[in-house]
Design a protein around this motif. Structure first.
Motif, mmCIF file in Angstrom:
data_model
loop_
_atom_site.group_PDB
_atom_site.id
_atom_site.type_symbol
_atom_site.label_atom_id
_atom_site.label_comp_id
_atom_site.label_asym_id
_atom_site.label_seq_id
_atom_site.Cartn_x
_atom_site.Cartn_y
_atom_site.Cartn_z
ATOM 1 N N LEU A 6 0.825 -1.184 0.073
ATOM 2 C CA LEU A 6 -0.041 -0.011 -0.129
ATOM 3 C C LEU A 6 0.693 1.420 0.033
ATOM 4 O O LEU A 6 0.736 2.353 -0.713
ATOM 5 C CB LEU A 6 -0.963 0.034 1.147
ATOM 6 N N ILE A 7 1.919 1.236 0.766
ATOM 7 C CA ILE A 7 2.718 2.427 0.891
ATOM 8 C C ILE A 7 3.492 2.785 -0.505
ATOM 9 O O ILE A 7 3.790 3.826 -0.979
ATOM 10 C CB ILE A 7 3.788 2.315 1.851
ATOM 11 N N ASP A 8 3.607 1.536 -1.387
ATOM 12 C CA ASP A 8 4.343 1.848 -2.673
ATOM 13 C C ASP A 8 3.283 2.788 -3.465
ATOM 14 O O ASP A 8 3.578 3.486 -4.384
ATOM 15 C CB ASP A 8 4.555 0.488 -3.203
ATOM 16 N N TRP A 9 1.825 2.117 -3.430
ATOM 17 C CA TRP A 9 0.896 2.781 -4.065
ATOM 18 C C TRP A 9 0.903 4.248 -3.910
ATOM 19 O O TRP A 9 0.375 5.304 -4.771
ATOM 20 C CB TRP A 9 -0.330 2.136 -4.209
ATOM 21 N N VAL A 10 0.847 4.577 -2.621
ATOM 22 C CA VAL A 10 0.827 6.162 -2.063
ATOM 23 C C VAL A 10 2.035 6.745 -2.787
ATOM 24 O O VAL A 10 1.777 7.952 -3.162
ATOM 25 C CB VAL A 10 0.679 6.086 -0.476
ATOM 26 N N ALA A 43 -6.620 15.928 -10.360
ATOM 27 C CA ALA A 43 -7.750 15.828 -9.513
ATOM 28 C C ALA A 43 -8.062 14.290 -9.103
ATOM 29 O O ALA A 43 -8.373 13.918 -8.201
ATOM 30 C CB ALA A 43 -8.919 16.549 -10.070
ATOM 31 N N ILE A 44 -7.885 13.392 -10.524
ATOM 32 C CA ILE A 44 -8.077 12.125 -10.437
ATOM 33 C C ILE A 44 -7.147 11.380 -9.295
ATOM 34 O O ILE A 44 -7.343 10.673 -8.567
ATOM 35 C CB ILE A 44 -8.130 11.547 -11.704
ATOM 36 N N ASN A 45 -5.841 11.898 -9.624
ATOM 37 C CA ASN A 45 -4.697 11.263 -8.742
ATOM 38 C C ASN A 45 -5.077 11.634 -7.259
ATOM 39 O O ASN A 45 -4.873 10.563 -6.249
ATOM 40 C CB ASN A 45 -3.635 11.986 -9.116
ATOM 41 N N SER A 46 -5.650 12.690 -6.932
ATOM 42 C CA SER A 46 -5.876 13.052 -5.680
ATOM 43 C C SER A 46 -7.222 12.173 -4.887
ATOM 44 O O SER A 46 -6.986 11.788 -3.803
ATOM 45 C CB SER A 46 -6.555 14.437 -5.386
ATOM 46 N N LEU A 47 -8.067 12.008 -5.650
ATOM 47 C CA LEU A 47 -9.133 10.939 -5.483
ATOM 48 C C LEU A 47 -8.523 9.423 -5.040
ATOM 49 O O LEU A 47 -8.981 9.041 -3.967
ATOM 50 C CB LEU A 47 -10.101 10.705 -6.423
ATOM 51 N N VAL A 48 -7.562 9.175 -5.897
ATOM 52 C CA VAL A 48 -6.920 7.763 -5.776
ATOM 53 C C VAL A 48 -6.180 7.713 -4.322
ATOM 54 O O VAL A 48 -6.296 6.789 -3.709
ATOM 55 C CB VAL A 48 -5.977 7.560 -6.987
ATOM 56 N N GLY A 91 -5.588 14.427 -0.076
ATOM 57 C CA GLY A 91 -6.334 14.006 -1.153
ATOM 58 C C GLY A 91 -7.736 14.401 -1.573
ATOM 59 O O GLY A 91 -8.097 14.816 -2.710
ATOM 60 N N ALA A 92 -8.594 14.585 -0.496
ATOM 61 C CA ALA A 92 -10.060 14.744 -0.612
ATOM 62 C C ALA A 92 -10.171 16.209 -0.804
ATOM 63 O O ALA A 92 -10.988 16.695 -1.758
ATOM 64 C CB ALA A 92 -10.803 14.115 0.789
ATOM 65 N N ALA A 93 -9.335 17.233 -0.254
ATOM 66 C CA ALA A 93 -9.500 18.625 -0.317
ATOM 67 C C ALA A 93 -8.955 18.831 -1.618
ATOM 68 O O ALA A 93 -9.341 19.663 -2.710
ATOM 69 C CB ALA A 93 -8.959 19.131 0.708
ATOM 70 N N SER A 94 -7.811 18.412 -1.991
ATOM 71 C CA SER A 94 -6.974 18.753 -3.396
ATOM 72 C C SER A 94 -7.793 18.285 -4.376
ATOM 73 O O SER A 94 -7.469 19.176 -5.647
ATOM 74 C CB SER A 94 -5.548 18.250 -3.224
ATOM 75 N N ALA A 95 -8.737 17.350 -4.404
ATOM 76 C CA ALA A 95 -9.216 17.019 -5.433
ATOM 77 C C ALA A 95 -10.201 18.071 -6.019
ATOM 78 O O ALA A 95 -10.366 18.410 -7.071
ATOM 79 C CB ALA A 95 -10.187 15.691 -5.204
ATOM 80 N N GLY A 96 -11.092 18.569 -4.998
ATOM 81 C CA GLY A 96 -11.991 19.761 -5.608
ATOM 82 C C GLY A 96 -11.079 21.033 -6.101
ATOM 83 O O GLY A 96 -11.472 21.538 -6.867
ATOM 84 N N ILE A 97 -9.980 21.374 -5.425
ATOM 85 C CA ILE A 97 -9.320 22.459 -5.696
ATOM 86 C C ILE A 97 -8.656 22.152 -6.987
ATOM 87 O O ILE A 97 -8.495 23.210 -7.670
ATOM 88 C CB ILE A 97 -8.050 22.565 -4.525
ATOM 89 N N SER A 98 -8.053 20.975 -7.512
ATOM 90 C CA SER A 98 -7.529 20.798 -8.593
ATOM 91 C C SER A 98 -8.587 21.065 -9.661
ATOM 92 O O SER A 98 -8.085 21.556 -10.749
ATOM 93 C CB SER A 98 -6.657 19.554 -8.565
ATOM 94 N N ILE A 99 -9.442 20.478 -9.663
ATOM 95 C CA ILE A 99 -10.661 20.386 -10.748
ATOM 96 C C ILE A 99 -11.185 21.929 -10.834
ATOM 97 O O ILE A 99 -11.552 22.534 -12.016
ATOM 98 C CB ILE A 99 -11.845 19.800 -10.410
#
Length: 669
Positions: A6-10, A43-48, A91-99
């Motif tokens: 999991l840490i690798d994916w992060v 933004a998609i990356n932030s959601l991931v 991730g959750a906040a930056s998704a909205g900010i990036s879009i």
């Protein structure tokens, strides 16, 4: 080939942000690709990342060593519950900010958009590395990268002197904080020279050095968080930065400082000293009260929100202080409740403050104005922005059933348990903090009413406001995401509280003490329902039902009898938008009541002025009490050094001769 952990994916999500930023440099002249492809991909990356972090909250701790850095100093990374929570916030906040940012930038900014894309995504990646770092070296590299990337984002419009000044002030205080953090890490590393956090957890060199390490961490992370008196950069840098950057700094970056203080105080130092908590309570109360009072009297939209962020950081600091006090006296259940309120408010503030900063960005884009005295009536031209901003305003004011109410209610509930603290003086003092929190909440509501009412309601104060246009579709989507977060975090507190359990176990060794079981999803109750409980679902349904009944009653029984007539105009029919209540007039009672807080400059017009103007400027007194005296001392010191260093060999030889004579006299004596 082994499966990726999991840490690798992060870690991959952080590298994707860097790749998107680098791609922006190579595609610097492709405005459409950068704004419509790279930022949405970010933004998609932030959601991931947010999804991976939720998995990390319920998974075992994982560690990773990266073979980069200096010889013998590789980067150690760690993914535990505390890191996962703040990565979810990021991730959750930056998704909205990036879009939102994808629809924010204009073609006129295409010449610098590639560089801004690099700095923006490097900013995101560096914050994720700050949270993942598991040694002092990796932490400081990521921390400095975060500071430098945000500095260049703040000074994007560097042709304006006030923006350069704001950027340099931010960088100066950021580096003062960095030095303090480095010294704190150096103390905890001790004589071993091992900068890993695992080694720092074994630090036990006595109460004095532990306290020194904590105080250095408080100064270092407090400088980044905007804690009094190290707050002066924040109301200068936030208005200077582009709105998506302001939202990212206020909503997310300030929380990395809170993360650092939690990591040092609760994890590395295993805090058990009650007066550390009292110090945090005093600093937090001063910060919150100072921030909300100054926010109430601002006439600039972004400065108002910047001081509001200082207020919320103060509330978070209050929660940490109360947690330390409960923890020091072995009251782990109460400590769990206070820490839950603290972390919940971190998440809530990330959503509603980002929403408000982005809303002001849309207003600034549409009108070219951020002065409250030149706005008004924008709900007609910008309905999407107005109604979504209203959600952020209500959440920031702490009104149910939105998210701001939940965390502030939990914090007040925590203070209601303070009479059980086995310390006489604290028992007398802590109720004062509870009363002060209620005052701060009331002033925050006052400020948000002023902000929304002056900007969106009434009549336009300038003719050009009639040309304002609503936010673009992508920007609306970003605002909708953050507004939905404010609503969902307010309606489903039990889910969030359940997810915070692993963080409680990590920091204080005890789980939640809130009745947030799945079978009792309707009520949120500290310890037991008979003492106090809150049901956002029932409250929300009650509001909807009352609104529906009122609407039907008016439409059925009164609508046919209603007549439209002009409002009463006091006998003066030539009303204009300039005759409405102004921002200064609305906040005049606050300026009078809290006048000792302010450094005020007033200019009264003469009766004989052809164009009379009334000027009232409210300044931060810390500039005059602290920063200007320090600047004067530094200036005098540099003059002395300049006098001594004349650059002449004869004078330097004279210094050497005088030093030798002095040493001989002292040695003989």
């Amino acid at each position: 080939m082994s499966r990726l952990a999991l840490i690798d994916w992060v870690l991959i999500t952080a590298l994707i942000w860097l790749a998107l930023g680098i791609a922006g440099v190579f595609l610097a002249h492709r405005f459409t690709v950068i704004s419509r492809v790279l930022f949405p991909l970010g933004a998609i990356n932030s959601l991931v990342l947010a999804i991976l972090s939720l998995v990390g909250l319920v998974s075992e701790m994982q560690e990773l060593i990266l073979p980069i850095g200096l010889p013998g100093l590789p980067f150690h990374l760690r993914l535990d519950a505390l890191t996962s929570f703040f990565l979810f916030l990021l991730g959750a906040a930056s998704a909205g900010i990036s879009i939102y940012a994808a629809g924010y930038f204009r073609k006129s900014q295409s010449s610098v958009l590639g560089l801004q894309c690099l700095l923006y995504h490097a900013f995101l990646a560096s914050m994720s590395f700050v949270l993942l770092a598991n040694d002092g070296y990796a932490f400081m590299v990521a921390w400095e990268t975060m500071a430098l990337s945000s500095f260049f984002l703040v000074t994007a419009e560097h042709r304006h002197p006030e923006i350069r000044r704001a950027g340099y002030l931010y960088l100066l205080i950021a580096h003062i904080g960095s030095v303090a953090i480095l010294l704190s890490f150096g103390l905890m590393a001790g004589s071993t020279g091992d900068y890993t956090f695992d080694a720092m957890r074994q630090f036990a060199d006595g109460a004095f050095w532990r306290t020194t390490a904590f105080l250095l961490a408080l100064v270092g992370f407090g400088a980044k968080a905007g804690i009094l008196p190290l707050h002066v950069w924040l109301p200068e840098a936030h208005p200077a930065a582009p709105s998506p950057v302001s939202a990212m700094m206020s909503g997310v970056m300030l929380k990395t400082a809170i993360y650092g203080l939690l990591r040092v105080g609760f994890d590395l130092l295993h805090a058990h000293t009650w007066w550390w908590g009292l110090l945090l309570l005093l600093v937090g109360l001063a910060t919150a009260l100072f921030g909300v009072v100054f926010s109430a009297v601002q006439t600039d939209m972004k400065r108002l929100l910047a001081y509001s962020s200082i207020e919320n950081i103060g509330l978070i600091t209050l929660g940490m202080g109360l947690t330390l006090i409960f923890r020091a006296f072995g009251m782990t259940g109460f400590a769990s409740l206070a820490l839950t309120a603290t972390l919940y408010h971190c998440l809530n503030h990330a959503f509603f403050k980002s929403l408000l900063f982005l809303s002001t960005g849309s207003v600034l884009h549409a009108t070219g104005e951020r002065n409250l005295g030149k706005l008004g009536g924008l709900i007609h031209q910008m309905p999407w922005v107005a109604w979504l901003a209203l959600i952020g305003v209500l959440a920031s004011a702490g009104l149910p059933p939105l998210n701001g109410f939940v965390s502030e209610w939990l914090l007040l509930q925590s203070f209601l348990f303070t009479p059980e603290v086995p310390h006489g003086y604290l028992n007398m003092l802590l109720p004062v903090f509870a009363a002060a929190i209620a005052l701060i909440a009331a002033l925050a509501g006052f400020t948000m009413v002023k902000f929304f009412g002056v900007v969106f309601l009434g009549q336009p104060r300038e003719e050009k406001l009639a040309q304002a246009r609503d936010a673009s579709r992508l920007s609306r989507l970003g605002l909708l995401w953050l507004a939905a977060g404010c609503v969902l975090l307010g309606l489903m507190p039990n889910v969030i509280v359940s997810l915070l359990d692993p963080v409680m176990q990590l920091l204080i060794g005890f789980g939640r003490q809130l009745d947030a079981r799945p079978e009792n999803w309707l009520f949120l109750a500290p310890f037991y329902e008979e003492r106090a409980s809150y049901s956002p679902i029932i409250f929300f349904c009650g509001i909807v039902a009352m609104t529906l009944v009122s609407w039907l009653a008016v439409r059925r029984y009164f609508h046919s009898r209603a007549k439209r007539v002009p409002p009463w105009d006091c006998g003066f029919p030539l009303q204009t938008g300039r005759m409405q209540d102004t921002s200064e007039g609305y906040s005049q009672p606050i300026r009078r009541i809290f006048s000792p807080f302010f450094k005020r400059t007033r200019q009264h017009p003469s009766p004989f002025d052809a164009e009379p103007r009334y000027l009232s400027i409210v300044e931060d007194p810390f500039w005059y009490w602290l920063y200007l005296p320090v600047a004067w001392i530094v200036e005098q010191g540099t003059r002395v050094v300049d006098f001594l260093q004349r650059g002449r060999i004869a004078i330097y030889l004279l210094y050497s001769f005088a030093t030798l004579i002095t040493l001989l006299v002292l040695t003989r004596g």
